[in-house]
Scaffold this motif. Structure first.
Motif: not given
Length: 664
Positions: A479-489
Motif C-alpha cells: 500500500e505504500e510502495t511504488d515498486d511495480c516490479l515487486g508487485i508484479l513479482l
C-alpha cells in the motif's frame, strides 16, 4: 535206541535177520524192501515221532487268517540233513540200493508169468545154486548193515534227541502262533469296531458341519466375545482397541438392522449388553479426543505430529462416535475447529510480526522513471544503494522449486535488506503449506462421517482468520510502495501458488488466491500510473527549464548536451523498467492489465522524445531523426532477447517508429 512199545500186529518186524522159509516155494518168499533212506530202528511207530509232531495244526474255521504253512524255498531237505548229520558216504547208500536190486530180482523169480533165463541149468540147479548165491549175498549185506547200525548207534540216538528238541521248539512256536492268531483275531475285531465307530463319527461330523454352516453366520451376528467387552471397557486405546470397536460397530449395525423384523430371541437378549457397551465406547472416545484437543493448546506444540499420531491413526473412533452419537460428534468437531483456529491464528500472527522485521528497500515516487534524480539521492541517502528500475536477479524466486518458508527466528534476526516479494513469498508459502496440511487432515479424518461440503465449511471456519491475516500482510507490503516490479513479482508468485493448489487438489484456498489478486493488480496499476505521470511531468518541464535540467542535470552541462543526438538518460531508465516488466510477462495473457498500463507508459515516453526532438528546430531536422533513431535503437537493444507476445508487440512498435524516422 529201539522203541519199547509193542508193534502193531499187521506190521512185520523190522529185524535185520531174514525169515527162514522153504527154498522150494519161491512164490511165498516175501522180502522186506529197504529203501535207500529207510531206518530199521522203528521210529515211525512212535506216536510222538517227528513226523507226527511236524504236522501243521489245524486253524479254527472262523479265523480270518487262513494261510497254508509251506516250507520256505531256501530250507534244506530233511533227508539230506539227516545224511549230513550221520556222515554216511555215497558208497554206503549205493550198497543199500544194491540190496534193493537183489530183492527186486527175487520178486521177479516169484512171478509165475516172468520170463526167466536159466542159463543152461536145470530148474533144481538154478534154484539151488542161483538162489543160494543170492541169499548169501543178501545175508552179507544185511550183516554189514547191522554192523554199520551198531557202529553209528550213538549218532542215531543224538539225532533222536535233536528231533525231540525240535519237537519241543516247534510246539512252542505252534503255541506262539496260535496265541498270535488269537490276538490278531481280537485286533481285527477291534479294528472293525473302530471302523464302524469312525464311520459313525464322520457321519455326525458332516451333519454338524451342515448345521454349523447354517447357524454359524446367524450366531456370529448376534454374539460378541468376552475379549471384545473386556478390551473396550478396560483396555488401553490402541490398534487392538480400534479392532474391538469395529467388531462392536458391526454387531450394533446388525442389531439395528434385524431388530425390527427379527424373531430371534437372542437378538433381544443381547441388545442391552450392546447398548451398554456402545455407551461405554462413546464415553472413552469422548475422553480421548478431549485430551488430544487440549494437547493442541500446549505451548510450542507441533500440531501436525498430534494430528497424525493421535487423530488419523484412530479416525475410526470418530466415525463410530458420529454414527452412534451425532450430537457429541459435532461438539467434538467444533471443539477441534475452535482449537485449530486459535492455534493457526496465534502462530501466524507471530510469524507475520517476524516477517515485518525484515528490512525492505523503499521504492516510492522518487524512484519513478521521470523523477528528479537529485531529490532521489537526497531522500535515499540512509538506505543501501539499489536500482529500483532494474530487474536484476529478482525473478529467481520464481524459478526455485520445493521452497520452504523462512523460520520465524531467522526472519527476526535477518539484517539483510530485501525487496517486498521476499516476505510475501515466505508468508504465502507458510500459509499454503499449512492450508494443504489442514485440508488433507480434515478430509482424511472426518470423511466419510461428514460430507465434503461440511468439511469445506470446517476448513473455512479454521482458516478464514488466517486468510484475512495474509491479506492484511500483503496489503501492508504494497500500500505504500511504488515498486511495480515487486508487485508484479508478487502477482506471478500468487499465480504459482494457484497452480500448486490445483496440483494438490485444495480448492478451498481459491478464495484466498483470488482475494490476493484483487489486492495486487489495482496496486500495480497505480504504481504504473506513478511512472506514467512522472514521464508526463518531465515532458511538461521541457518547455520551461529544458530537457536536461528537467531530469536533474546541472546547468553547466546543459549547453554541452543541448544539441546531442545520443540516447537520453530517461530512455535508459525507461528501457530498464520495460525490460523488467517484459521479463515478468513472458507468459502473460491478453486479459492482464499489464498491456494497457505499458501502452499508456509507452505513449508518454514517445511524447517525451518527440518534444525533445522539437528542440532541434527546423534547421536540425536531421539531428532530430538521428536522436529519435538512437533512442529507439537503445530500447530495441535492451528488450531484443525477451520472449513472449507482449515483448514482441513492443519490439514491433519501436521498430516501426525507428523505420519512420529513417533509422537503419
Amino acid at each position: 535206541m529201539p522203541s519199547n512199545s509193542p508193534l502193531p500186529t499187521q506190521q512185520r518186524s523190522n529185524s535185520p535177520a531174514p525169515r527162514r522159509s522153504s527154498h522150494l516155494a519161491p512164490n511165498n518168499i516175501s522180502r522186506p524192501s529197504y529203501g535207500p533212506r529207510t531206518s530199521s530202528i522203528g521210529l515211525g511207530s512212535r506216536p510222538n515221532n517227528s513226523t507226527t509232531s511236524l504236522n501243521p495244526p489245524q486253524l479254527p474255521n472262523g479265523s480270518s487268517l487262513r494261510q497254508e504253512i509251506t516250507a520256505p524255498a531256501d530250507v534244506e531237505d530233511p533227508l539230506d540233513a539227516l545224511e549230513r548229520l550221520l556222515g554216511r558216504r555215497k558208497e554206503k547208500v549205493a550198497g543199500v540200493q544194491e540190496n534193493g536190486d537183489i530183492t527186486a530180482r527175487i520178486q521177479k523169480i516169484s512171478d509165475p508169468d516172468a520170463d526167466i533165463e536159466f542159463g543152461g541149468l536145470t530148474l533144481a540147479a538154478f534154484a539151488g545154486d542161483g538162489a543160494q548165491a543170492e541169499w548169501q549175498d543178501l545175508r552179507r549185506s544185511t550183516a554189514q548193515t547191522v554192523e554199520e547200525y551198531e557202529a553209528e548207534k550213538n549218532k542215531f540216538q543224538d539225532l533222536h534227541k535233536s528231533i525231540l528238541a525240535c519237537d519241543d521248539v516247534l510246539k512252542s512256536v505252534q503255541n506262539s502262533l496260535t496265541s498270535f492268531q488269537k490276538d490278531l483275531g481280537a485286533v481285527s475285531a477291534e479294528i472293525e469296531t473302530l471302523q464302524s465307530r469312525s464311520t459313525a463319527m464322520n457321519t455326525r461330523l458332516e451333519n454338524r458341519k451342515v448345521v454349523e454352516n447354517l447357524l454359524g453366520p446367524a450366531i456370529e451376528e448376534v454374539t460378541i466375545s468376552p475379549e471384545v467387552v473386556s478390551t473396550i471397557s478396560e483396555g488401553p486405546i490402541d490398534s487392538s482397541w480400534v479392532g474391538a470397536l469395529e467388531e462392536l460397530d458391526k454387531r450394533s449395525m446388525t442389531k439395528h438392522g434385524k431388530s425390527a423384523n427379527s424373531k430371534i430371541l437372542a437378538t433381544s437378549d443381547i441388545r442391552p449388553l450392546l447398548d451398554d457397551l456402545t455407551n461405554k465406547a462413546i464415553e472413552r472416545i469422548r475422553d480421548y479426543f478431549v485430551s488430544q484437543i487440549k494437547a493442541l493448546r500446549a505451548p510450542n506444540v507441533n500440531a501436525q505430529i498430534i494430528q497424525q499420531q493421535s487423530f488419523i491413526r484412530y479416525k475410526e473412533m470418530y466415525g463410530f462416535l458420529a454414527r452412534h452419537h451425532p450430537v457429541l460428534g459435532e461438539e467434538i468437531g467444533q471443539a477441534y475447529i475452535n482449537t485449530m483456529r486459535w492455534y493457526y491464528l496465534s502462530n501466524f500472527t507471530r510469524y507475520k510480526q517476524a516477517l515485518e522485521r525484515i528490512p525492505l528497500f523503499v521504492v516510492d515516487k522518487n524512484d519513478a522513471i521521470g523523477a528528479d534524480q537529485g531529490a532521489h539521492r537526497a531522500n535515499k541517502a540512509s538506505q543501501p544503494s539499489h536500482d529500483a528500475l532494474a530487474i536484476g536477479r529478482r525473478p529467481d524466486v520464481l524459478k526455485q522449486s520445493n521452497q520452504t518458508a523462512l523460520p520465524s527466528h531467522v526472519a527476526e534476526d535477518s539484517k539483510q535488506t530485501h525487496y517486498l516479494e521476499t516476505p510475501f513469498l515466505h508468508m504465502n508459502l507458510a500459509l499454503i503449506d499449512n492450508a494443504t496440511t489442514e485440508y488433507s487432515f480434515l478430509t482424511n479424518f472426518f470423511s466419510p462421517a461428514i460430507s465434503f461440503q461440511t468439511i469445506s465449511r470446517h476448513f473455512s471456519a479454521i482458516f478464514s482468520p488466517i486468510f484475512s491475516l495474509g491479506h492484511a500482510f500483503t496489503k501492508s507490503l504494497i500500500e505504500e510502495t511504488d515498486d511495480c516490479l515487486g508487485i508484479l513479482l508478487c502477482v506471478r508468485l500468487n499465480q504459482h501458488f494457484a497452480f500448486e493448489l490445483q496440483r494438490r487438489k485444495i480448492p478451498v484456498a481459491d478464495g484466498y488466491i483470488n482475494g490476493t489478486n484483487m489486492l495486487l493488480w489495482p496496486r500495480f496499476q497505480l504504481a504504473m500510473d506513478v511512472h506514467t505521470e512522472s514521464i508526463k511531468r518531465a515532458t511538461s518541464a521541457i518547455s520551461t527549464r529544458g530537457a536536461v535540467s528537467a531530469l536533474g542535470l546541472s546547468s553547466a552541462a546543459d549547453a554541452a548536451s543541448k544539441h546531442s543526438t545520443a540516447p537520453h538518460m530517461l530512455t535508459q531508465r525507461f528501457g530498464q523498467f520495460l525490460h523488467g516488466i517484459l521479463v515478468l510477462s513472458r507468459e502473460a495473457g491478453d486479459d492482464e492489465p499489464v498491456g494497457n498500463s505499458l501502452s499508456r507508459l509507452r505513449g508518454e515516453f514517445e511524447a517525451f522524445l518527440t518534444k525533445i526532438g522539437k528542440g532541434f528546430g527546423s534547421a536540425g531536422e536531421r539531428k532530430k531523426e538521428r536522436f529519435l533513431a538512437n533512442n529507439y535503437s537503445l530500447i530495441l537493444t535492451i528488450v531484443g532477447d525477451i520472449g513472449g507476445k507482449l515483448a514482441g508487440d513492443i519490439r514491433e512498435n519501436f521498430e516501426g517508429l525507428k523505420d519512420a524516422v529513417g533509422g537503419t
